[in-house]
Design a protein around this motif. Structure first.
Motif, PDB file in Angstrom:
ATOM      1  N   GLY A   1       0.713  -1.445  -0.044  1.00 19.55           N
ATOM      2  CA  GLY A   1       0.067  -0.008   0.234  1.00 19.55           C
ATOM      3  C   GLY A   1       0.772   1.230   0.017  1.00 19.55           C
ATOM      4  O   GLY A   1       0.480   2.314  -0.144  1.00 19.55           O
TER       5      GLY A   1
ATOM      6  N   ASN B   1      -9.901  -3.132 -10.918  1.00 25.81           N
ATOM      7  CA  ASN B   1     -10.036  -2.234  -9.521  1.00 25.81           C
ATOM      8  C   ASN B   1     -11.070  -2.795  -8.795  1.00 25.81           C
ATOM      9  O   ASN B   1     -10.601  -2.939  -7.439  1.00 25.81           O
TER      10      ASN B   1
ATOM     11  N   LYS C   1      -5.327   0.207  -8.242  1.00 25.88           N
ATOM     12  CA  LYS C   1      -4.472   0.130  -7.138  1.00 25.88           C
ATOM     13  C   LYS C   1      -4.955  -1.282  -6.369  1.00 25.88           C
ATOM     14  O   LYS C   1      -5.738  -1.855  -6.926  1.00 25.88           O
ATOM     15  N   ASN C   2      -4.160  -1.558  -5.430  1.00 31.47           N
ATOM     16  CA  ASN C   2      -4.382  -2.911  -4.816  1.00 31.47           C
ATOM     17  C   ASN C   2      -3.913  -4.140  -5.365  1.00 31.47           C
ATOM     18  O   ASN C   2      -3.939  -5.321  -4.898  1.00 31.47           O
TER      19      ASN C   2
ATOM     20  N   ASN D   1       1.428   2.925  -8.891  1.00 31.49           N
ATOM     21  CA  ASN D   1       0.172   2.616  -9.285  1.00 31.49           C
ATOM     22  C   ASN D   1      -0.779   3.805  -8.689  1.00 31.49           C
ATOM     23  O   ASN D   1      -0.180   4.960  -8.263  1.00 31.49           O
ATOM     24  N   LEU D   2      -2.251   3.819  -8.978  1.00 27.86           N
ATOM     25  CA  LEU D   2      -3.101   4.728  -8.632  1.00 27.86           C
ATOM     26  C   LEU D   2      -2.819   5.309  -6.910  1.00 27.86           C
ATOM     27  O   LEU D   2      -3.166   6.553  -6.751  1.00 27.86           O
ATOM     28  N   SER D   3      -2.465   4.347  -6.123  1.00 26.65           N
ATOM     29  CA  SER D   3      -2.373   4.885  -4.790  1.00 26.65           C
ATOM     30  C   SER D   3      -0.735   5.123  -4.603  1.00 26.65           C
ATOM     31  O   SER D   3      -0.481   4.900  -3.265  1.00 26.65           O
ATOM     32  N   SER D   4       0.031   5.282  -5.605  1.00 25.15           N
ATOM     33  CA  SER D   4       1.414   5.641  -5.497  1.00 25.15           C
ATOM     34  C   SER D   4       2.187   4.635  -4.771  1.00 25.15           C
ATOM     35  O   SER D   4       3.020   4.661  -4.385  1.00 25.15           O
TER      36      SER D   4
END
Lengths: 308, 230
Positions: A17, A204, A244-245, A266-269
């Protein structure tokens, strides 16, 4: 003489994460004496019925590959490691007379013998039609995962898993699959009424479900989208950036020989890793995740092992 | 040798009966070749190239159902895709797999007249590729000129009237393989859903059923540097 060429041996630390924190050698991490669980991921893609090694006169891959030697390698790793998972990213079928004659029976039997844990479906796995794939399923003692093909109007209805989970030494691992757009690539008569859905929103949704609802510490996508495409066609690179994930994408389709896993923010860095090991069973992919008991950090070591 | 790289015995014994059966099938004789079809490098046309291009067109014509009722003009393949010579005598299925180990499928590509002109130029530049009957390419020096001229004939009237050409080729070449860039902007690509290898096998079996031996000819389909040949 050591014939095993280890292309890469890289170690890096990351955190679930979050972004990968640092590049530190494995030994110094071990010296920290943190408690961790080691999960060893082995993978192939686009084996294309290459049951025998390439002929020794092959200009590109002389003497490489072969199921019986891959099995030796896998068995050896299994004897050394406690938590091994073995995956395939599709295009198991088509490429040698073994497929023309046996239609995938031997491929699935061999993968069952090697104890594959899951595989996804590649475009060539439709080469004998959806019925042809269905007929071979009884020979596969492992599940198939795909989340973006809707098989409800076909004989594969309820036979393909959207996602599955594994529990290894207290670590929960979620696995789902994605397939390439069939129109234009696979003859309509072969995929029949299979509906292709856009992989991005599905990825997602499922990755979030696996991570948050199922509580998986590791989420793996078996993808037959391809590493990279011209134009903006969905690929593993695009998938990694826009989701993400997902911790690891095991790719296929483009027969890409990666020297080491690609790290994508990714989308959540956080980092999503992509790995792909060429084709024809020339390489066996290996990534070791080290997951700590706080479930916060992991680091990994990866090597693509030439089967020769 | 690394000890980890020996064959796993259990795996090998699973493969063994399949391997033996397969070898039996690969040893199956499909047809008798009346002559040898060697790979001949540097030639504008070869018996092997003509054989495969002609039989591909024949098999394709049996399968192709054009929506516009316009038939295929000719077949274009590449020498590089034919991987072994065929011997005189028995031709086994395994030999055809050696000849055509790739999974390439036959496709019908419709291209513009401009692209067709590039195709002709390409063929002269590379010194020929396997083409089927139906196209005649002759390169020669004008008697009273130092200029090298290229001439080609393709169902002559059609060339004058039509702005499009239908070419049978492999999906590999249609995607620009072997520098066939003239296929890059096709008007249409129609898959025939048959592998080139399967077309060859089908043709061999059908010739054998008819009691024919495998033959082919060299003709005027492509003649480069005619004056120098004289």
């Amino acid at each position: 003489m050591n014939n095993r060429r280890k292309f890469i041996k890289q170690t890096l630390i990351g955190s679930l994460g979050l972004t990968i924190l640092n590049l530190i050698p494995f030994r110094s991490f071990a010296a920290n004496k943190k408690k961790y669980t080691k999960i060893t991921i082995l993978h192939t893609n686009d084996v294309h019925s290459h049951i025998e090694p390439f002929p020794t006169k092959d200009p590109k891959y002389p003497g490489l590959g072969g199921a019986a030697r891959r099995a030796t390698l896998i068995n050896k790793i299994r004897s050394e490691e406690k938590n091994v998972l073995l995956f395939d990213a599709g295009d198991i079928f088509q490429g040698t007379p073994y497929f023309n004659k046996y239609k995938g029976e031997l491929d699935f039997k061999l993968m069952s013998l090697m104890q594959y844990d899951a595989a996804t479906i590649g475009n060539h796995d439709f080469d004998n039609g959806i019925e042809g794939l269905n007929d071979m399923l009884p020979f596969a003692k492992f599940p198939f995962v795909n989340a973006n093909y809707d098989f409800k109007n076909t004989v594969l209805k309820d036979k393909i898993h959207e996602h599955i989970t594994f529990l290894k030494d207290g670590v929960k691992i979620g696995v789902f699959g994605l397939g390439v757009e069939l129109d234009g690539l696979v003859d309509k008569k072969n995929y029949e009424k299979t509906i292709y859905n856009n992989p991005l929103p599905i990825a997602n949704k499922i990755a979030a479900y696996l991570k948050e609802t199922e509580g998986c510490q590791l989420v793996i996508c078996l993808s037959h989208l391809g590493y990279e495409h011209p134009l903006n066609k969905i690929s593993d690179l695009i998938l990694a950036k826009n989701t993400k994930n997902i911790d690891l994408i095991i790719g296929g389709h483009t027969h890409t020989f990666l020297e080491k896993p690609t790290e994508i923010k990714n989308l959540s860095s956080a980092i999503t890793l992509i790995n792909q090991v060429g084709w024809a069973g020339v390489n066996l992919g290996r990534i070791d995740f080290f997951i700590t008991n706080t479930n916060k950090d992991y680091f990994l070591k990866s090597e693509n092992i030439r089967v020769e | 040798m690394d000890s980890s790289m020996v064959n796993d015995l259990q795996t090998d014994s699973l493969i063994k009966p399949y391997r033996e059966n397969l070898e039996k099938e690969m040893n199956e004789v499909l047809v008798i070749a009346a002559e040898e079809f060697p790979i001949e490098k540097g030639k504008a046309q070869t018996k092997l190239g003509n054989l495969v291009a002609d039989l591909s067109l024949e098999i394709a014509n049996q399968l192709y159902q054009p929506v516009d009722n316009d038939s295929i003009d000719f077949c274009l393949l590449n020498f590089g895709g034919l991987r072994t010579s065929l011997p005189k005598g028995e031709i086994t299925k395994g030999k055809i797999f050696e000849l055509m180990p790739f999974e390439n499928e036959l496709v019908v590509v419709t291209i513009s007249k401009e692209a067709f002109n590039s195709l002709v130029n390409y063929l002269f530049q590379v010194g020929g590729q396997p083409i089927s009957k139906g196209l005649t390419l002759v390169e020669y020096l004008e008697q009273h000129s130092d200029v090298l001229d290229m001439y080609f004939l393709i169902k002559e009237n059609k060339y004058r009237i039509n702005s499009e050409f239908k070419i049978l080729t492999s999906d590999y070449l249609a995607n620009g393989g072997d520098n066939m860039s003239f296929f890059s902007k096709p008007i249409k690509i129609e898959p025939l859903n048959i592998k080139l290898r399967d077309a060859i096998i089908k043709y061999c079996e059908s010739e054998n059923r008819k009691g024919n031996k495998l033959t082919s000819v060299l003709d005027d389909r492509i003649i480069l540097d005619k004056l120098r040949l004289k």
